[in-house]
Design an enzyme around this catalytic site. Structure first.
Site, PDB file in Angstrom:
ATOM      1  N   TYR A 147       0.842  -1.187   0.000  1.00 16.77           N
ATOM      2  CA  TYR A 147       0.000   0.000   0.000  1.00 16.77           C
ATOM      3  C   TYR A 147       0.887   1.250   0.000  1.00 16.77           C
ATOM      4  O   TYR A 147       1.750   1.393   0.864  1.00 16.77           O
ATOM      5  CB  TYR A 147      -0.927   0.021   1.222  1.00 16.77           C
ATOM      6  CG  TYR A 147      -1.847   1.216   1.148  1.00 16.77           C
ATOM      7  CD1 TYR A 147      -2.959   1.184   0.307  1.00 16.77           C
ATOM      8  CD2 TYR A 147      -1.566   2.394   1.838  1.00 16.77           C
ATOM      9  CE1 TYR A 147      -3.782   2.295   0.169  1.00 16.77           C
ATOM     10  CE2 TYR A 147      -2.387   3.508   1.703  1.00 16.77           C
ATOM     11  CZ  TYR A 147      -3.488   3.447   0.866  1.00 16.77           C
ATOM     12  OH  TYR A 147      -4.291   4.548   0.716  1.00 16.77           O
ATOM     13  N   GLN A 206     -10.763   0.988   1.462  1.00 15.47           N
ATOM     14  CA  GLN A 206     -11.253   0.082   0.405  1.00 15.47           C
ATOM     15  C   GLN A 206     -10.115  -0.707  -0.249  1.00 15.47           C
ATOM     16  O   GLN A 206     -10.305  -1.845  -0.683  1.00 15.47           O
ATOM     17  CB  GLN A 206     -12.111   0.831  -0.636  1.00 15.47           C
ATOM     18  CG  GLN A 206     -11.408   1.920  -1.443  1.00 15.47           C
ATOM     19  CD  GLN A 206     -11.423   3.271  -0.747  1.00 15.47           C
ATOM     20  OE1 GLN A 206     -11.540   3.378   0.476  1.00 15.47           O
ATOM     21  NE2 GLN A 206     -11.286   4.335  -1.522  1.00 15.47           N
ATOM     22  N   SER A 255       5.585   9.133  12.720  1.00 14.83           N
ATOM     23  CA  SER A 255       7.030   8.976  12.645  1.00 14.83           C
ATOM     24  C   SER A 255       7.723   9.722  13.780  1.00 14.83           C
ATOM     25  O   SER A 255       7.161  10.660  14.345  1.00 14.83           O
ATOM     26  CB  SER A 255       7.499   9.493  11.295  1.00 14.83           C
ATOM     27  OG  SER A 255       8.815   9.097  11.043  1.00 14.83           O
ATOM     28  N   GLN A 301      12.414  15.561  10.558  1.00 17.57           N
ATOM     29  CA  GLN A 301      11.377  14.743  11.163  1.00 17.57           C
ATOM     30  C   GLN A 301      10.107  15.554  11.382  1.00 17.57           C
ATOM     31  O   GLN A 301       8.997  15.095  11.115  1.00 17.57           O
ATOM     32  CB  GLN A 301      11.878  14.196  12.500  1.00 17.57           C
ATOM     33  CG  GLN A 301      10.959  13.203  13.147  1.00 17.57           C
ATOM     34  CD  GLN A 301      10.676  12.049  12.230  1.00 17.57           C
ATOM     35  OE1 GLN A 301      11.562  11.539  11.556  1.00 17.57           O
ATOM     36  NE2 GLN A 301       9.412  11.644  12.146  1.00 17.57           N
ATOM     37  N   HIS A 344       7.191  16.071   8.796  1.00 16.74           N
ATOM     38  CA  HIS A 344       6.268  14.986   8.422  1.00 16.74           C
ATOM     39  C   HIS A 344       4.831  15.306   8.808  1.00 16.74           C
ATOM     40  O   HIS A 344       3.889  14.881   8.143  1.00 16.74           O
ATOM     41  CB  HIS A 344       6.681  13.668   9.078  1.00 16.74           C
ATOM     42  CG  HIS A 344       7.685  12.909   8.269  1.00 16.74           C
ATOM     43  ND1 HIS A 344       7.435  12.487   7.002  1.00 16.74           N
ATOM     44  CD2 HIS A 344       8.941  12.502   8.558  1.00 16.74           C
ATOM     45  CE1 HIS A 344       8.494  11.841   6.534  1.00 16.74           C
ATOM     46  NE2 HIS A 344       9.421  11.849   7.455  1.00 16.74           N
ATOM     47  N   GLU A 366      11.867   5.147  16.769  1.00 24.63           N
ATOM     48  CA  GLU A 366      11.883   4.603  15.408  1.00 24.63           C
ATOM     49  C   GLU A 366      13.245   4.917  14.764  1.00 24.63           C
ATOM     50  O   GLU A 366      13.946   4.030  14.310  1.00 24.63           O
ATOM     51  CB  GLU A 366      10.745   5.254  14.604  1.00 24.63           C
ATOM     52  CG  GLU A 366      10.657   4.775  13.164  1.00 24.63           C
ATOM     53  CD  GLU A 366       9.753   5.669  12.319  1.00 24.63           C
ATOM     54  OE1 GLU A 366       9.381   6.772  12.783  1.00 24.63           O
ATOM     55  OE2 GLU A 366       9.438   5.287  11.182  1.00 24.63           O
ATOM     56  N   HIS A 367      13.596   6.195  14.707  1.00 27.96           N
ATOM     57  CA  HIS A 367      14.901   6.626  14.190  1.00 27.96           C
ATOM     58  C   HIS A 367      15.754   7.114  15.359  1.00 27.96           C
ATOM     59  O   HIS A 367      15.264   7.871  16.198  1.00 27.96           O
ATOM     60  CB  HIS A 367      14.744   7.782  13.202  1.00 27.96           C
ATOM     61  CG  HIS A 367      13.855   7.479  12.044  1.00 27.96           C
ATOM     62  ND1 HIS A 367      12.548   7.910  11.983  1.00 27.96           N
ATOM     63  CD2 HIS A 367      14.086   6.787  10.900  1.00 27.96           C
ATOM     64  CE1 HIS A 367      12.012   7.498  10.844  1.00 27.96           C
ATOM     65  NE2 HIS A 367      12.917   6.812  10.170  1.00 27.96           N
ATOM     66  N   ASP A 421      16.137   7.322   4.746  1.00 23.13           N
ATOM     67  CA  ASP A 421      14.788   7.461   4.195  1.00 23.13           C
ATOM     68  C   ASP A 421      14.769   7.184   2.694  1.00 23.13           C
ATOM     69  O   ASP A 421      13.750   6.788   2.140  1.00 23.13           O
ATOM     70  CB  ASP A 421      14.257   8.882   4.432  1.00 23.13           C
ATOM     71  CG  ASP A 421      13.911   9.126   5.888  1.00 23.13           C
ATOM     72  OD1 ASP A 421      13.676   8.142   6.606  1.00 23.13           O
ATOM     73  OD2 ASP A 421      13.880  10.306   6.308  1.00 23.13           O
ATOM     74  N   HIS A 456      -0.032 -39.978  20.583  1.00 26.75           N
ATOM     75  CA  HIS A 456       1.287 -39.433  20.229  1.00 26.75           C
ATOM     76  C   HIS A 456       2.377 -40.464  20.540  1.00 26.75           C
ATOM     77  O   HIS A 456       3.309 -40.651  19.773  1.00 26.75           O
ATOM     78  CB  HIS A 456       1.574 -38.151  21.023  1.00 26.75           C
ATOM     79  CG  HIS A 456       0.890 -36.936  20.483  1.00 26.75           C
ATOM     80  ND1 HIS A 456      -0.475 -36.809  20.435  1.00 26.75           N
ATOM     81  CD2 HIS A 456       1.389 -35.798  19.944  1.00 26.75           C
ATOM     82  CE1 HIS A 456      -0.784 -35.639  19.906  1.00 26.75           C
ATOM     83  NE2 HIS A 456       0.331 -34.995  19.600  1.00 26.75           N
TER      84      HIS A 456
END
Lengths: 439, 439
Positions: free
Chosen positions: B124, B186, B233, B255, B258, B322-323, B356, B415
């Protein structure tokens, strides 16, 4: 025992349908317990332990004395068996260790990937009629190898408020000593939020009933990772005339005894074998203590005849079995072409129960078709990959313009600027984006 | 820009709190769209494309002509940049390939682990003001290296019903040609259930707004795996006097641009540096086209002074960024002790924007503290591990009793029987469980 001869491809999806699991109706209960544990901690835990497990405990925590009692009471031969299984499981999961990987992608640009253990994890071991100490081995051993710092084990107490000796012995053997006598939804909620006694963890592992499954799913909404979605256990055997019908029957039955919702499928290019296996099942099932459960599962089992190995392979990849046994002359064909399976067992002397207990592979595996996208539990289930990069002045000269151009095209000027501001210092003569073709 | 001097440990969790994301209120909408797409397929997709993207399309499918147009219209220098980024990303993800690992855990018991690609995946790519073609590189390149057979890309059309040239060019460069002009809930619903045109996939990757995030979470309930949970982010920089304040400011701003919910944190053992960085931010922010967004993020940013590297390290691992950028004299200390981070950038010439776009590492990373339990997207995100085992007669003699004893102790007679029935044939003299100590 239903035999299906040469089913058409368009009918495969209906033929291989797993029993629908309705989870929606459990969600209210699970939400309520989560809410209560979040708010009231151990007090709520005690309440649900009393309600669901029928026991009032002085404390959730397993004491030193209980471990010592377990050590004394377990037979020497079972201890030896558990130790042998542990050795094999350790050996196999140790081979899964990976080293840091590093590459200089452009001169002066060094990138690498390293693994770090998940610091805090929770292991859930179900209670019930039989103590599943083998699952303790399967989760605790790779967690220890990965180096997880805090490993918490939760398992429900029996009516007397105790945990099975086998679970305590195995846990301690694996170096797990933080054990809580808490089961079901309240255990998962406790590991998710933390309570006065139970630490909050980052990832929860382990099997459980539908309530535990839904609780684990809910835990993910609160930022806790889980090993994988769970469903009833399943086995698909592909076998031809080279297989031993009584062995195949015994494997199918070992799966069937797990419960009436277990999935048992035989795929064969030999009608004779199908018939023989069915006769063997009828014979062997009579002797089983869990006969009632096995009979229900067997009554839903499928015996599918297909003319070619190619068709059989496609059907198997469509189904994506948790356990997949190959007993055919041309086992290499199936080994080369299997894409979707949790764990694969090859040849007449490799029963599924070997992998369930002692060969070394993990028995926590993706069911319900999830082997299309999930791995079984393995060493990396307890690790995270982190990437690193170090760029020299030269490196930034080499890739700087590439970054500037791409950031500009994505409309992210500050991303570009973080490069430009540095390049201006390194290359004071240049202004703005230098001509990429001159590099 | 708030500076916090020596915050107490007990205040860290409040100090580092991320903005709460309320997802509950979106769930009704997401459920409704899923239901509709499940029932009505492409007809429902068209309806929501009209409703949410404001465009009526003749067809969801991107045509050959559109790819050719993209190839013609993109500037040569951007093409060169994208190609260079692709090379680096390919090099880095190729190093992550692993071979089959195998071990004979007990004589005659051979266990191995092999990876297989996930056959069908969905990527996506969000729409919006800027075309995020860099994310196409980050997802399509490892998917191709892993060998995923069917790779579907969904991305929303603009008001004219088109997809950005950059996305089409990059996708085709990476070998992705099945692109659907479908966005939002969708798109995720289409990939989950399949429609007349969109194939059903096994795992969905990629970023998106809150609707996409909730939709991906819902997809997991229908048996589709996702790359990771998403959130805004974030960047944490640790820097001391050896850092360049203007570079640090440019990274924090990259950053911040964003979005207003971006997280920006500077941790430092130098009060002077904190002050200098703040002055630099005030200077640099004026020039940014996305100044408004950046200003909002910066107003929520934290500048934290701590006396020791040890305290700083603990706080960083608590936050799990994250970073994570390291610009300190003793970078080795931070490299050795970082446990929770998505991607790490080292030194004065390694801006986050390098990762990035073009250095080679992946930019799809765990936000929201998920780096405590999740890896960023890497080659293995597109693979599953399968375990295999083959046991010889000798092998079964060696581990058979161990399995029998453990199965017996877990109350799983069938078993045990799957082993006993074979051992009886191999060792006809023995009866039942042989004495394990005699082995």
């Amino acid at each position: 025992m239903k035999s299906i001869i040469n089913p058409k491809r368009e009918d495969w999806s209906v033929l291989l349908q797993r029993p629908t699991q309705k989870v929606e109706n459990l969600e209210d209960t699970v939400n309520q317990v989560f809410d209560d544990v979040k708010r009231n901690g151990d007090k709520a835990i005690s309440k649900y332990t009393q309600l669901f497990d029928g026991v009032i405990l002085d404390s959730n925590i397993v004491t030193r004395t209980s471990f010592e009692k377990a050590l004394k009471e377990i037979s020497t031969e079972l201890k030896i068996a558990i130790n042998r299984a542990k050795d094999n499981i350790e050996k196999f999961h140790l081979t899964q260790k990976t080293e840091k990987v590093e590459v200089e992608t452009t001169q002066g640009v060094i990138c690498w990937q390293e693994k770090r253990p998940i610091e805090k994890i929770g292991l859930y071991i179900p209670g019930g009629t039989a103590p599943l100490f083998s699952t303790v081995l399967m989760l605790a051993i790779p967690a220890k190898i990965a180096g997880c710092k805090e490993i918490i084990l939760c398992t429900p107490p029996n009516k007397e408020g105790n945990i099975a000796n086998e679970i305590l012995y195995t846990a301690e053997l694996c170096g797990i000593t933080k054990i809580f006598k808490v089961g079901g939804i309240q255990a998962i909620a406790g590991l998710t939020f933390g309570t006065e006694t139970i630490p909050k963890v980052y990832k929860i592992f382990g099997p459980g009933n539908q309530f535990v499954t839904v609780a684990k799913q809910l835990a993910t909404k609160f930022g806790v990772a889980i090993d994988m979605p769970a469903g009833p256990s399943e086995l698909l055997v592909v076998a031809d005339d080279s297989a031993n019908a009584s062995y195949v029957a015994s494997d199918l039955l070992s799966q069937a005894e797990h419960g009436s919702d277990s999935q048992v499928i035989l795929v064969s290019t030999s009608k004779d074998l199908i018939e023989e296996v069915q006769m063997e099942i009828t014979k062997q099932i009579k002797e089983l203590p869990r006969k009632d459960m096995a009979e229900k599962a067997i009554s839903n089992s499928k015996f599918i005849y297909l003319e070619s190995d190619e068709d059989a392979m496609d059907l198997i990849n469509d189904y994506a079995p948790e356990h997949f046994i190959i007993c055919t002359k041309n086992e290499d064909f199936y080994l080369d072409n299997i894409i979707n399976a949790g764990s694969v067992f090859i040849g007449n002397y490799t029963p599924e129960s070997a992998g369930d207990y002692a060969s070394g592979t993990n028995h926590t595996l993706p069911t319900n078709g999830f082997s299309k996208s999930y791995s079984g539990v393995n060493l990396d289930s307890f690790n995270k990959s982190i990437t690193f990069q170090k760029i020299s002045k030269e490196g930034l000269i080499n890739i700087g313009n590439t970054i500037e151009l791409m950031a500009e095209a994505e409309g992210l000027q500050a991303h570009k600027n973080a490069v430009s501001i540095r390049l201006k210092d390194i290359l004071p003569g240049e202004v703005g984006i230098s001509n990429i073709e001159n590099q």
